[in-house]
Design a protein around this motif. Structure first.
Motif, mmCIF file in Angstrom:
data_model
loop_
_atom_site.group_PDB
_atom_site.id
_atom_site.type_symbol
_atom_site.label_atom_id
_atom_site.label_comp_id
_atom_site.label_asym_id
_atom_site.label_seq_id
_atom_site.Cartn_x
_atom_site.Cartn_y
_atom_site.Cartn_z
ATOM 1 N N HIS A 66 0.900 -1.126 -0.059
ATOM 2 C CA HIS A 66 -0.096 0.021 0.014
ATOM 3 C C HIS A 66 0.718 1.245 -0.026
ATOM 4 O O HIS A 66 2.183 1.188 -0.061
ATOM 5 C CB HIS A 66 -0.907 -0.123 1.130
ATOM 6 N N HIS A 68 1.062 4.068 2.252
ATOM 7 C CA HIS A 68 1.548 4.699 3.231
ATOM 8 C C HIS A 68 3.376 4.732 3.153
ATOM 9 O O HIS A 68 3.837 3.840 2.997
ATOM 10 C CB HIS A 68 1.242 4.342 4.484
ATOM 11 N N ASP A 70 5.658 4.982 5.125
ATOM 12 C CA ASP A 70 6.590 4.007 5.764
ATOM 13 C C ASP A 70 6.761 2.775 5.096
ATOM 14 O O ASP A 70 7.595 1.871 5.597
ATOM 15 C CB ASP A 70 6.180 3.874 7.253
ATOM 16 N N HIS A 71 6.005 2.460 4.021
ATOM 17 C CA HIS A 71 5.976 1.167 3.696
ATOM 18 C C HIS A 71 6.830 1.047 2.308
ATOM 19 O O HIS A 71 7.182 -0.053 1.693
ATOM 20 C CB HIS A 71 4.675 0.366 3.346
ATOM 21 N N HIS A 153 -7.359 -0.289 6.109
ATOM 22 C CA HIS A 153 -6.323 0.380 6.389
ATOM 23 C C HIS A 153 -5.931 1.473 5.642
ATOM 24 O O HIS A 153 -5.687 2.521 5.837
ATOM 25 C CB HIS A 153 -5.013 -0.389 6.850
ATOM 26 N N ASP A 170 -0.709 -3.894 7.057
ATOM 27 C CA ASP A 170 -1.091 -3.397 7.995
ATOM 28 C C ASP A 170 -2.694 -3.921 8.082
ATOM 29 O O ASP A 170 -3.425 -3.030 8.702
ATOM 30 C CB ASP A 170 -1.004 -2.004 7.783
HETATM 31 ZN ZN LIG Z 1 0.096 1.873 6.486
#
Ligand SMILES: [Zn+2]
Length: 308
Positions: A66, A68, A70-71, A153, A170
């Motif tokens: 996904h 976000h 941080d990924h 999420h 997540d």
């Molecule tokens: Zn996430």
């Protein structure tokens, strides 16, 4: 500097790098590897490169679960080191990965975002996405994978199953993460609840022996981690309903403040505040779609009320 992440083997040929955010290295044919997520920044990218070298593997594909920051923040660094790597991601998420400014933009209601919303936690370096992938069985880099629709999420998040390992991203959080963040981030709460069931069903149907959450320790007790996450979302939904009653026609900010007290949320910086605001909005939308609350406008204010 490479981050000090611990490299563990989850199952034969499936490795995880455990850190603030987890990433995975899946061995492919001829000493190649498929990566699942790349962490938040170039330091994560460096750690992944080091881990690949220690395993004697060259990456061919990065699967982004996904969008976000941080990924997928390690993508840009890894693509400079391994320019032939193909990046795949689900639709919608792919657009944000290509244009990372969209994450701070949506967190600030579409307006030009405050600088505090543009740290690397919320805005990664851009990465190409070469191919958009949907849920289903797929072979990537010579590795047979099942991509699983776990939207909620994030709007179009995918989890990844490799044999008996479920890389859940997540869709579920580890217990310590839920204790630290009692309002787990969500963009579509009905989706999030359905994703919990999907994770449980996938684990049961495929004799999954180990589940790696995006944040937290790997676990063999898939039932327990799913139950914990469902309880957290249910508790948050109850807190939002209670806040709607307590504030008697309050707006989103009032509901957020009341939930902050009930759930014990820390909101001492603008980034955390806006992440929580987004999640509370997702709960309010969910409860309204369920017919449990109403949204009324009067005197230039939005009022949330328990449905009659
Ligand atoms: Zn996430």
């Amino acid at each position: 500097m490479a981050r000090d992440l611990s490299l563990v083997e989850l199952s034969s040929g499936v490795h995880a790098l455990l850190g603030g955010v987890n990433t995975a290295i899946v061995e492919g044919p001829g000493k190649t590897a498929v990566l699942v997520d790349t962490g938040q920044d170039s330091d994560y990218g460096k750690s992944i490169k080091k881990a690949l070298a220690s395993l004697g593997l060259t990456p061919t594909v990065i699967v982004c679960t996904h969008s976000h920051a941080d990924h997928y923040g390690g993508n840009a660094y890894l693509l400079r080191q391994f320019p032939d790597v193909e990046v795949v991601a689900p639709p919608i998420e792919a657009n944000i990965i290509r244009s990372p400014e969209l994450e701070p933009i949506y967190l600030f209601h579409g307006a030009s975002p405050l600088p505090e919303l543009q740290s690397k936690w919320l805005r990664a370096a851009p990465s190409p996405v070469h191919r958009e992938v949907e849920a289903g069985a797929v072979t990537l880099g010579g590795v047979a994978l099942e991509l699983i629709d776990t939207r909620g999420h994030a709007h179009r998040q995918l989890a990844v199953r490799v044999g008996d390992v479920l890389l859940a991203a997540d869709a579920v959080f580890g217990g310590e993460t839920l204790t630290r963040y009692p309002l787990p981030f969500g963009q579509d709460i009905a989706g999030q609840l359905a994703a919990h069931d999907t994770v449980a069903a996938t684990a049961a149907a495929n004799a999954v022996t180990i589940l790696l959450p995006g944040h937290g320790a790997p676990t063999s007790d898939t039932r327990a981690i799913v139950a914990l996450n469902k309880a957290a979302v249910t508790r948050a939904a109850d807190a939002v309903l209670t806040a709607v009653d307590q504030t008697a026609g309050g707006g989103t900010e009032d509901v957020l403040a009341a939930c902050g007290v009930t759930l014990g949320l820390t909101m001492d910086d603008l980034a955390r505040y806006h992440l929580n605001y987004c999640t509370i909005s997702a709960y309010l939308g969910y409860l309204r779609n369920e017919g449990r609350i109403s949204a009324e406008l009067s005197a230039g204010r939005l009022h949330w009320r328990r449905a009659a």
